[in-house]
Scaffold this motif. Sequence first.
Motif, PDB file in Angstrom:
ATOM      1  N   PRO A 139      -5.615  -3.186   6.018  1.00  0.00           N
ATOM      2  CA  PRO A 139      -4.590  -2.569   5.150  1.00  0.00           C
ATOM      3  C   PRO A 139      -3.449  -3.535   4.817  1.00  0.00           C
ATOM      4  N   LEU A 140      -3.180  -4.479   5.708  1.00  0.00           N
ATOM      5  CA  LEU A 140      -2.067  -5.401   5.428  1.00  0.00           C
ATOM      6  C   LEU A 140      -2.417  -6.472   4.387  1.00  0.00           C
ATOM      7  N   TRP A 141      -3.688  -6.558   4.032  1.00  0.00           N
ATOM      8  CA  TRP A 141      -4.080  -7.493   2.958  1.00  0.00           C
ATOM      9  C   TRP A 141      -3.983  -6.846   1.572  1.00  0.00           C
ATOM     10  N   HIS A 142      -3.622  -5.564   1.534  1.00  0.00           N
ATOM     11  CA  HIS A 142      -3.567  -4.844   0.259  1.00  0.00           C
ATOM     12  C   HIS A 142      -2.733  -5.609  -0.786  1.00  0.00           C
ATOM     13  N   SER A 143      -3.326  -5.821  -1.970  1.00  0.00           N
ATOM     14  CA  SER A 143      -2.657  -6.499  -3.097  1.00  0.00           C
ATOM     15  C   SER A 143      -2.309  -7.963  -2.830  1.00  0.00           C
ATOM     16  N   GLN A 201       4.805  -8.896  -0.067  1.00  0.00           N
ATOM     17  CA  GLN A 201       3.789  -7.840  -0.157  1.00  0.00           C
ATOM     18  C   GLN A 201       3.278  -7.483   1.246  1.00  0.00           C
ATOM     19  N   LYS A 204       5.702  -5.222   2.755  1.00  0.00           N
ATOM     20  CA  LYS A 204       5.578  -3.904   2.132  1.00  0.00           C
ATOM     21  C   LYS A 204       4.384  -3.161   2.744  1.00  0.00           C
ATOM     22  N   ASN A 205       3.271  -3.861   2.885  1.00  0.00           N
ATOM     23  CA  ASN A 205       2.074  -3.249   3.462  1.00  0.00           C
ATOM     24  C   ASN A 205       2.327  -2.814   4.904  1.00  0.00           C
ATOM     25  N   SER A 208       4.361   0.391   5.280  1.00  0.00           N
ATOM     26  CA  SER A 208       3.686   1.656   4.973  1.00  0.00           C
ATOM     27  C   SER A 208       2.431   1.857   5.836  1.00  0.00           C
ATOM     28  N   TRP A 209       2.240   0.996   6.810  1.00  0.00           N
ATOM     29  CA  TRP A 209       1.031   1.061   7.657  1.00  0.00           C
ATOM     30  C   TRP A 209       1.267   1.994   8.849  1.00  0.00           C
TER      31      TRP A 209
END
Lengths: 212, 257
Positions: A139-143, A201, A204-205, A208-209
């Motif tokens: 999830p922390l690699w999102h975007s 980013q 940000k990830n 929201s994790w």
Amino acid sequence: MNRKLVAVVDYGMGNLRSVSKAAEHMADEYTKIVVTQDPQVIHDADSVIFPGQGAAKACMQALHDTGMAEPVKLAAQEKPFLGICMGLQVLMSHSDENGGVDCLDIIKGNVTQFDLSAHPELKMPHMGWNQIHQTQDHPLWHSIPQDSRFYYVHSYYVAPEDKSTIFGETTHGQTFPGVLSTHNLFAIQAHPEKSAEHGLQLFKNFLSWNGH
Amino acid sequence: MSLAKRIIPCLDVDNGRVVKGVQFVDIRDAGNPVEVAKRYDEQGADEITFLDITATSDGRGTTIHMVEEVASQVFIPLTVGGGIRKVEDIRTMLNAGADKVAINSAAIYNPEFVKEACDAFGSQCIVLAIDAKKVSGENEPNKWEIFTHGGRKETGIDAVEWAERMEAYGAGELLVTSMDRDGTKSGFDNELMKEITSRVRIPVIASGGVGKLQDLVDGVKEGGAEAVLAASIFHFGEHTVQEAKQAMAEQGIEVRL
């Protein structure tokens, strides 16, 4: 809506201001970023950011002196936890730096020095912008695009016993694990707080994790 | 896949404003440091270096405030140099949000200060700045010495030996400025850069003399620099950092685009 509390662990080592400012920059109005030396705040926090800089031995000493070693260990096992730079290295069992020092032993494995004997042209410390190859989804690699560049500065790297904990790799003469993750914990050797948009980013990830 | 060569815009700051002396004479105002730093960040600068030329203590306070401002809006590495003489100066700048400090004359007066600084904060945040001038004659082997006070005062210290000594003392990086080239726009002194980059293992930032994009390329290819620093070609809109990176990439240099 409840406020979310994010604790940035302050044990006297590292550029906390950079880390907290980057997190604040990406936090929404319901998220509060607190730099703290108080074990109770870390206990109460919804998630924890664990930065670090300098030598492993000095970091471990500071963690013990400030009484932060135990609260950090607990947090690393139970809530979303982001280790950065030395905050990754001291999660390991042992570091070879400066004659060796036992670390927090949250992830089994050692911290070892680069061996660049086959690459006399390469500089040390490994300093500057290098690519992180995402070896597993997270999830922390999102975007964050595959092989994005992050800012690194270090001379030692982590070698976990369990290779399934590796989520990102970087090459400087040799390929080394730059990112480890287990359950609720994500730790990165590079400095996301200094890595422009991709680093932001990542914050940000993380904010929201939920740790899963 | 490997480490990118870095482009570092350099901002001379006096009393909270970016200034740039063109060939040491007329100091042109190049703007608000926060705005300038943001612009370079948007253009893809890999780091930003501030050289504080302020001589007054009030001005120092302004600089600290400026570093705080920049650090809360720009998320790339920031280096601050100028007037770093004590461990306390380093702590103040790091607390304000700097990632590295550049130590120059304080190292010459007291080399042990470099060791002390590296022990206290780690090599990763100590940049050793070297201002060198060629002292050898035309048919003699190349020799460069360290000069202080903007190139006016000689120290008799051999620049290459000094670079090796500062590496041994723990400096994490060297910022090498050719005082012969600074402000001339005639390119880096790549003989000097090559001499130093081939003798030390730590990264070297080439500085002094950039007038065109090819100079940046040459600093890497001929000088062996890991990073190139420039001021006026970026300040007055001649080139963007992006253009500089493209020029480097076109000639096979790995950059962060």
